[in-house]
Design a protein around this motif. Structure first.
Motif, PDB file in Angstrom:
ATOM      1  N   GLY A 123       0.780  -1.227   0.000  1.00 61.87           N
ATOM      2  CA  GLY A 123       0.000   0.000   0.000  1.00 61.87           C
ATOM      3  C   GLY A 123       0.813   1.277   0.000  1.00 61.87           C
ATOM      4  O   GLY A 123       0.229   2.369  -0.011  1.00 61.87           O
ATOM      5  N   LEU A 124       2.124   1.197   0.010  1.00 60.77           N
ATOM      6  CA  LEU A 124       2.952   2.402   0.092  1.00 60.77           C
ATOM      7  C   LEU A 124       3.167   3.058  -1.274  1.00 60.77           C
ATOM      8  O   LEU A 124       3.229   4.288  -1.370  1.00 60.77           O
ATOM      9  CB  LEU A 124       4.301   2.071   0.743  1.00 60.77           C
ATOM     10  N   ALA A 125       3.272   2.265  -2.324  1.00 63.56           N
ATOM     11  CA  ALA A 125       3.500   2.809  -3.666  1.00 63.56           C
ATOM     12  C   ALA A 125       2.391   3.788  -4.016  1.00 63.56           C
ATOM     13  O   ALA A 125       1.206   3.528  -3.795  1.00 63.56           O
ATOM     14  CB  ALA A 125       3.574   1.681  -4.687  1.00 63.56           C
ATOM     15  N   GLY A 126       2.774   4.923  -4.523  1.00 62.57           N
ATOM     16  CA  GLY A 126       1.806   5.929  -4.935  1.00 62.57           C
ATOM     17  C   GLY A 126       1.443   6.926  -3.851  1.00 62.57           C
ATOM     18  O   GLY A 126       0.791   7.936  -4.144  1.00 62.57           O
ATOM     19  N   LEU A 127       1.839   6.679  -2.608  1.00 65.33           N
ATOM     20  CA  LEU A 127       1.573   7.649  -1.546  1.00 65.33           C
ATOM     21  C   LEU A 127       2.638   8.742  -1.574  1.00 65.33           C
ATOM     22  O   LEU A 127       3.750   8.549  -2.070  1.00 65.33           O
ATOM     23  CB  LEU A 127       1.534   6.968  -0.179  1.00 65.33           C
ATOM     24  N   GLN A 128       2.296   9.892  -1.006  1.00 70.89           N
ATOM     25  CA  GLN A 128       3.197  11.047  -1.029  1.00 70.89           C
ATOM     26  C   GLN A 128       4.430  10.806  -0.170  1.00 70.89           C
ATOM     27  O   GLN A 128       4.323  10.376   0.982  1.00 70.89           O
ATOM     28  CB  GLN A 128       2.456  12.278  -0.510  1.00 70.89           C
TER      29      GLN A 128
ATOM     30  N   VAL B 268      22.747   5.532   9.277  1.00 69.87           N
ATOM     31  CA  VAL B 268      21.455   5.051   8.793  1.00 69.87           C
ATOM     32  C   VAL B 268      20.964   6.034   7.737  1.00 69.87           C
ATOM     33  O   VAL B 268      21.109   7.247   7.895  1.00 69.87           O
ATOM     34  CB  VAL B 268      20.446   4.974   9.968  1.00 69.87           C
ATOM     35  N   PHE B 269      20.393   5.510   6.667  1.00 67.25           N
ATOM     36  CA  PHE B 269      19.709   6.353   5.697  1.00 67.25           C
ATOM     37  C   PHE B 269      18.212   6.168   5.919  1.00 67.25           C
ATOM     38  O   PHE B 269      17.724   5.035   5.981  1.00 67.25           O
ATOM     39  CB  PHE B 269      20.096   5.988   4.258  1.00 67.25           C
ATOM     40  N   GLY B 270      17.507   7.287   6.082  1.00 70.09           N
ATOM     41  CA  GLY B 270      16.084   7.255   6.388  1.00 70.09           C
ATOM     42  C   GLY B 270      15.242   7.769   5.228  1.00 70.09           C
ATOM     43  O   GLY B 270      15.668   8.638   4.460  1.00 70.09           O
ATOM     44  N   PHE B 271      14.034   7.229   5.126  1.00 64.59           N
ATOM     45  CA  PHE B 271      13.089   7.544   4.066  1.00 64.59           C
ATOM     46  C   PHE B 271      11.727   7.744   4.713  1.00 64.59           C
ATOM     47  O   PHE B 271      11.412   7.080   5.703  1.00 64.59           O
ATOM     48  CB  PHE B 271      13.010   6.378   3.072  1.00 64.59           C
ATOM     49  N   GLY B 272      10.891   8.624   4.167  1.00 67.41           N
ATOM     50  CA  GLY B 272       9.600   8.860   4.788  1.00 67.41           C
ATOM     51  C   GLY B 272       8.469   9.050   3.801  1.00 67.41           C
ATOM     52  O   GLY B 272       8.682   9.472   2.659  1.00 67.41           O
ATOM     53  N   TRP B 273       7.261   8.744   4.272  1.00 63.11           N
ATOM     54  CA  TRP B 273       6.038   8.917   3.494  1.00 63.11           C
ATOM     55  C   TRP B 273       4.943   9.483   4.385  1.00 63.11           C
ATOM     56  O   TRP B 273       4.892   9.185   5.576  1.00 63.11           O
ATOM     57  CB  TRP B 273       5.564   7.577   2.918  1.00 63.11           C
ATOM     58  N   THR B 274       4.073  10.267   3.786  1.00 57.93           N
ATOM     59  CA  THR B 274       2.873  10.756   4.436  1.00 57.93           C
ATOM     60  C   THR B 274       1.771   9.758   4.096  1.00 57.93           C
ATOM     61  O   THR B 274       1.493   9.525   2.916  1.00 57.93           O
ATOM     62  CB  THR B 274       2.531  12.165   3.923  1.00 57.93           C
TER      63      THR B 274
END
Length: 177
Positions: free
Chosen positions: A67-72, A160-166
């Motif tokens: 469900g993450l693909a396509g989210l901001q 650590v490399f971090g990534f985020g989504w709304t």
């Protein structure tokens, strides 16, 4: 409440990220983190730091989490390089969106890839130390769960490399099949 992705990056990718972090530190691209001593970071999206491997890993993380693909993608913290020297630590906190941001009703999902970490620097999420090692990733709702680290020990920095989504507040974290 979190998702572990063992061996998410290859050793070649891990070494490429390690080299990148060390070079960023040597060039002065990593800024002191006001949240604690011996902590340095760089918001990659805001500073031209997103390269091909960071973009590829973003896409792979989106594919790995249902469900993450396509989210901001998160724009507040965005993608970051985190570099914590021995003696540094991350204080317990959440990463909720601030009042007035327009995102108060959204969740903030973070995914972190371990590049270099002694066992003492493992993440603590919701009071539990996550059993991650170099090359692993962990994903969690940073807006919902308290998270921290113990003090980094040994001779090497925790990188650590971090990534985020709304995401929606009720986003359910699960691995893609």
């Amino acid at each position: 409440p979190w998702l572990l992705l063992p061996g998410f990056v290859s050793d070649t990718e891990r070494l490429q990220l390690l080299k990148s972090a060390k070079e960023q530190r040597a060039r002065g691209d990593l800024l002191p983190n006001p949240a604690g001593p011996h902590r340095f970071f760089r918001k990659l999206d805001d500073t031209g730091g997103v390269d091909a491997i960071i973009e590829e890993l973003s896409i792979r993380l989106e594919a790995a989490v249902h469900g993450l693909a396509g989210l901001q993608r998160d724009k507040t913290l965005g993608r970051v390089c985190s570099y914590i020297e021995p003696g540094g630590f991350i204080h317990e906190h959440t990463d909720r969106y601030r009042d007035g941001s327009g995102l108060e009703d959204c969740g903030h999902l973070r995914a972190n890839i371990v590049v270099q970490m002694d066992t003492a620097g493992r993440p603590i999420v919701a009071g539990e130390t996550l059993q991650v090692a170099e090359r692993d990733a962990w994903v969690f709702m940073a807006s919902h769960q308290l998270h921290a680290t113990a003090t980094v020990k040994g001779q090497l920095p925790r990188i650590v490399f971090g990534f985020g989504w709304t995401v929606p507040q009720d986003f359910v974290l699960s691995a893609s099949r």
